[in-house]
Scaffold this motif. Sequence first.
Motif, PDB file in Angstrom:
ATOM      1  N   ILE A  52       0.851  -1.186   0.000  1.00  0.00           N
ATOM      2  CA  ILE A  52       0.000   0.000   0.000  1.00  0.00           C
ATOM      3  C   ILE A  52       0.890   1.240   0.000  1.00  0.00           C
ATOM      4  O   ILE A  52       1.708   1.435   0.887  1.00  0.00           O
ATOM      5  CB  ILE A  52      -0.952   0.002   1.211  1.00  0.00           C
ATOM      6  CG1 ILE A  52      -1.892  -1.204   1.144  1.00  0.00           C
ATOM      7  CG2 ILE A  52      -1.733   1.305   1.294  1.00  0.00           C
ATOM      8  CD1 ILE A  52      -2.718  -1.418   2.396  1.00  0.00           C
ATOM      9  N   THR A  53       0.720   2.071  -1.032  1.00  0.00           N
ATOM     10  CA  THR A  53       1.465   3.325  -1.158  1.00  0.00           C
ATOM     11  C   THR A  53       0.514   4.383  -1.706  1.00  0.00           C
ATOM     12  O   THR A  53      -0.639   4.087  -2.035  1.00  0.00           O
ATOM     13  CB  THR A  53       2.650   3.187  -2.141  1.00  0.00           C
ATOM     14  OG1 THR A  53       2.139   2.805  -3.420  1.00  0.00           O
ATOM     15  CG2 THR A  53       3.675   2.179  -1.662  1.00  0.00           C
ATOM     16  N   LYS A  54       1.017   5.617  -1.839  1.00  0.00           N
ATOM     17  CA  LYS A  54       0.236   6.640  -2.538  1.00  0.00           C
ATOM     18  C   LYS A  54      -0.008   6.136  -3.948  1.00  0.00           C
ATOM     19  O   LYS A  54       0.831   5.428  -4.527  1.00  0.00           O
ATOM     20  CB  LYS A  54       0.984   7.972  -2.582  1.00  0.00           C
ATOM     21  CG  LYS A  54       0.958   8.742  -1.297  1.00  0.00           C
ATOM     22  CD  LYS A  54       1.587  10.113  -1.511  1.00  0.00           C
ATOM     23  CE  LYS A  54       1.575  10.911  -0.234  1.00  0.00           C
ATOM     24  NZ  LYS A  54       2.227  12.222  -0.415  1.00  0.00           N
ATOM     25  N   THR A  55      -1.107   6.522  -4.534  1.00  0.00           N
ATOM     26  CA  THR A  55      -1.470   6.065  -5.871  1.00  0.00           C
ATOM     27  C   THR A  55      -0.366   6.350  -6.877  1.00  0.00           C
ATOM     28  O   THR A  55       0.152   7.461  -6.944  1.00  0.00           O
ATOM     29  CB  THR A  55      -2.782   6.737  -6.323  1.00  0.00           C
ATOM     30  OG1 THR A  55      -3.786   6.430  -5.352  1.00  0.00           O
ATOM     31  CG2 THR A  55      -3.230   6.227  -7.673  1.00  0.00           C
ATOM     32  N   ASN A  58       5.931   5.407  -5.261  1.00  0.00           N
ATOM     33  CA  ASN A  58       6.630   4.636  -4.233  1.00  0.00           C
ATOM     34  C   ASN A  58       6.596   5.375  -2.895  1.00  0.00           C
ATOM     35  O   ASN A  58       7.246   4.962  -1.943  1.00  0.00           O
ATOM     36  CB  ASN A  58       8.088   4.416  -4.647  1.00  0.00           C
ATOM     37  CG  ASN A  58       8.389   2.960  -4.887  1.00  0.00           C
ATOM     38  OD1 ASN A  58       7.506   2.109  -4.801  1.00  0.00           O
ATOM     39  ND2 ASN A  58       9.637   2.667  -5.183  1.00  0.00           N
ATOM     40  N   GLU A  59       5.852   6.490  -2.842  1.00  0.00           N
ATOM     41  CA  GLU A  59       5.764   7.276  -1.617  1.00  0.00           C
ATOM     42  C   GLU A  59       4.858   6.592  -0.614  1.00  0.00           C
ATOM     43  O   GLU A  59       3.846   5.992  -0.978  1.00  0.00           O
ATOM     44  CB  GLU A  59       5.218   8.672  -1.910  1.00  0.00           C
ATOM     45  CG  GLU A  59       6.148   9.533  -2.731  1.00  0.00           C
ATOM     46  CD  GLU A  59       5.539  10.896  -3.004  1.00  0.00           C
ATOM     47  OE1 GLU A  59       5.126  11.565  -2.034  1.00  0.00           O
ATOM     48  OE2 GLU A  59       5.467  11.262  -4.185  1.00  0.00           O
ATOM     49  N   CYS A  60       5.201   6.709   0.658  1.00  0.00           N
ATOM     50  CA  CYS A  60       4.387   6.121   1.717  1.00  0.00           C
ATOM     51  C   CYS A  60       3.053   6.861   1.801  1.00  0.00           C
ATOM     52  O   CYS A  60       3.012   8.088   1.715  1.00  0.00           O
ATOM     53  CB  CYS A  60       5.099   6.228   3.065  1.00  0.00           C
ATOM     54  SG  CYS A  60       6.735   5.456   3.089  1.00  0.00           S
ATOM     55  N   LYS A  61       1.994   6.117   1.976  1.00  0.00           N
ATOM     56  CA  LYS A  61       0.671   6.709   2.148  1.00  0.00           C
ATOM     57  C   LYS A  61       0.615   7.324   3.545  1.00  0.00           C
ATOM     58  O   LYS A  61       1.033   6.700   4.520  1.00  0.00           O
ATOM     59  CB  LYS A  61      -0.390   5.613   1.986  1.00  0.00           C
ATOM     60  CG  LYS A  61      -1.778   6.125   1.815  1.00  0.00           C
ATOM     61  CD  LYS A  61      -2.719   4.982   1.453  1.00  0.00           C
ATOM     62  CE  LYS A  61      -4.145   5.500   1.339  1.00  0.00           C
ATOM     63  NZ  LYS A  61      -5.084   4.392   1.110  1.00  0.00           N
ATOM     64  N   GLU A  62       0.121   8.545   3.658  1.00  0.00           N
ATOM     65  CA  GLU A  62       0.131   9.241   4.951  1.00  0.00           C
ATOM     66  C   GLU A  62      -0.774   8.585   5.975  1.00  0.00           C
ATOM     67  O   GLU A  62      -0.445   8.513   7.155  1.00  0.00           O
ATOM     68  CB  GLU A  62      -0.230  10.710   4.763  1.00  0.00           C
ATOM     69  CG  GLU A  62       0.858  11.476   4.029  1.00  0.00           C
ATOM     70  CD  GLU A  62       0.514  12.927   3.827  1.00  0.00           C
ATOM     71  OE1 GLU A  62      -0.292  13.470   4.603  1.00  0.00           O
ATOM     72  OE2 GLU A  62       1.063  13.517   2.884  1.00  0.00           O
ATOM     73  N   THR A  63      -1.944   8.128   5.545  1.00  0.00           N
ATOM     74  CA  THR A  63      -2.900   7.479   6.448  1.00  0.00           C
ATOM     75  C   THR A  63      -3.589   6.357   5.696  1.00  0.00           C
ATOM     76  O   THR A  63      -3.941   6.519   4.529  1.00  0.00           O
ATOM     77  CB  THR A  63      -3.977   8.482   6.926  1.00  0.00           C
ATOM     78  OG1 THR A  63      -3.347   9.583   7.558  1.00  0.00           O
ATOM     79  CG2 THR A  63      -4.921   7.829   7.924  1.00  0.00           C
ATOM     80  N   ASN A  64      -3.756   5.236   6.365  1.00  0.00           N
ATOM     81  CA  ASN A  64      -4.560   4.156   5.795  1.00  0.00           C
ATOM     82  C   ASN A  64      -5.397   3.556   6.916  1.00  0.00           C
ATOM     83  O   ASN A  64      -4.890   3.297   8.001  1.00  0.00           O
ATOM     84  CB  ASN A  64      -3.692   3.073   5.162  1.00  0.00           C
ATOM     85  CG  ASN A  64      -4.507   2.180   4.257  1.00  0.00           C
ATOM     86  OD1 ASN A  64      -4.855   2.561   3.148  1.00  0.00           O
ATOM     87  ND2 ASN A  64      -4.856   1.000   4.741  1.00  0.00           N
ATOM     88  N   CYS A 100      -3.843   3.798  10.610  1.00  0.00           N
ATOM     89  CA  CYS A 100      -2.383   3.785  10.557  1.00  0.00           C
ATOM     90  C   CYS A 100      -1.913   5.122   9.998  1.00  0.00           C
ATOM     91  O   CYS A 100      -2.283   5.491   8.880  1.00  0.00           O
ATOM     92  CB  CYS A 100      -1.900   2.652   9.659  1.00  0.00           C
ATOM     93  SG  CYS A 100      -2.432   1.005  10.191  1.00  0.00           S
ATOM     94  N   THR A 101      -1.106   5.847  10.781  1.00  0.00           N
ATOM     95  CA  THR A 101      -0.628   7.166  10.401  1.00  0.00           C
ATOM     96  C   THR A 101       0.892   7.126  10.242  1.00  0.00           C
ATOM     97  O   THR A 101       1.599   6.617  11.122  1.00  0.00           O
ATOM     98  CB  THR A 101      -1.013   8.208  11.466  1.00  0.00           C
ATOM     99  OG1 THR A 101      -2.427   8.134  11.692  1.00  0.00           O
ATOM    100  CG2 THR A 101      -0.645   9.616  11.030  1.00  0.00           C
ATOM    101  N   LEU A 102       1.386   7.661   9.139  1.00  0.00           N
ATOM    102  CA  LEU A 102       2.807   7.653   8.836  1.00  0.00           C
ATOM    103  C   LEU A 102       3.595   8.445   9.880  1.00  0.00           C
ATOM    104  O   LEU A 102       3.262   9.591  10.184  1.00  0.00           O
ATOM    105  CB  LEU A 102       3.031   8.248   7.435  1.00  0.00           C
ATOM    106  CG  LEU A 102       4.442   8.194   6.878  1.00  0.00           C
ATOM    107  CD1 LEU A 102       4.886   6.747   6.674  1.00  0.00           C
ATOM    108  CD2 LEU A 102       4.505   8.961   5.567  1.00  0.00           C
ATOM    109  N   LYS A 103       4.641   7.835  10.431  1.00  0.00           N
ATOM    110  CA  LYS A 103       5.495   8.491  11.419  1.00  0.00           C
ATOM    111  C   LYS A 103       6.653   9.242  10.764  1.00  0.00           C
ATOM    112  O   LYS A 103       7.054  10.291  11.244  1.00  0.00           O
ATOM    113  CB  LYS A 103       6.085   7.469  12.402  1.00  0.00           C
ATOM    114  CG  LYS A 103       5.082   6.845  13.334  1.00  0.00           C
ATOM    115  CD  LYS A 103       5.753   6.089  14.465  1.00  0.00           C
ATOM    116  CE  LYS A 103       6.434   4.833  14.010  1.00  0.00           C
ATOM    117  NZ  LYS A 103       6.910   4.006  15.130  1.00  0.00           N
ATOM    118  N   ASN A 104       7.204   8.684   9.708  1.00  0.00           N
ATOM    119  CA  ASN A 104       8.377   9.293   9.063  1.00  0.00           C
ATOM    120  C   ASN A 104       7.967   9.948   7.742  1.00  0.00           C
ATOM    121  O   ASN A 104       8.006   9.344   6.684  1.00  0.00           O
ATOM    122  CB  ASN A 104       9.499   8.273   8.873  1.00  0.00           C
ATOM    123  CG  ASN A 104       9.046   7.008   8.156  1.00  0.00           C
ATOM    124  OD1 ASN A 104       7.867   6.679   8.113  1.00  0.00           O
ATOM    125  ND2 ASN A 104       9.999   6.287   7.572  1.00  0.00           N
TER     126      ASN A 104
END
Length: 144
Positions: A52-55, A58-64, A100-104
């Motif tokens: 699971i990433t941003k659409t 390769n960026e991490c999704k901020e919240t899922n 789930c909220t991105l920490k980094n």
Amino acid sequence: MRIQLACLLLLFATVCSQDASVSPRYRKFIEQHISGQMSATRCDDVIRSRSITKTNSNECKETNTFIRATTNIIKSICGQAGEPYGEMTKSLQPFDIVVCTLKNQQARKPKCQYRGQARTRRIAIKCEQGFPVHFDRDIIHFDN
């Protein structure tokens, strides 16, 4: 971990094979947002294993958000278990969810790290042809 992943893949394959005409958007919704066994401590592992990433990046999704329920229960929100909520449909009953909220911030896959929080909330989803295709938000509901 391998057994859990195998069970998840088997469950996903079973759900998808039940109706060959199910849209790719519904399949993506299932993969990104439904996990009956999800816990707040498993965000990193589950998001990584499901890629699971941003659409389209390769960026991490901020919240899922993961909904702790079966696909049939979630699908019923698009029918008798939901009510209109703007362009979305709101569940009549609350659900156990894990946010789930991105920490980094600014991280890229595979270095995404998440903080999980368990909640009980009503949820708002977008439905198309009776199937959920987009998780919009969780809703704090106060009974009067």
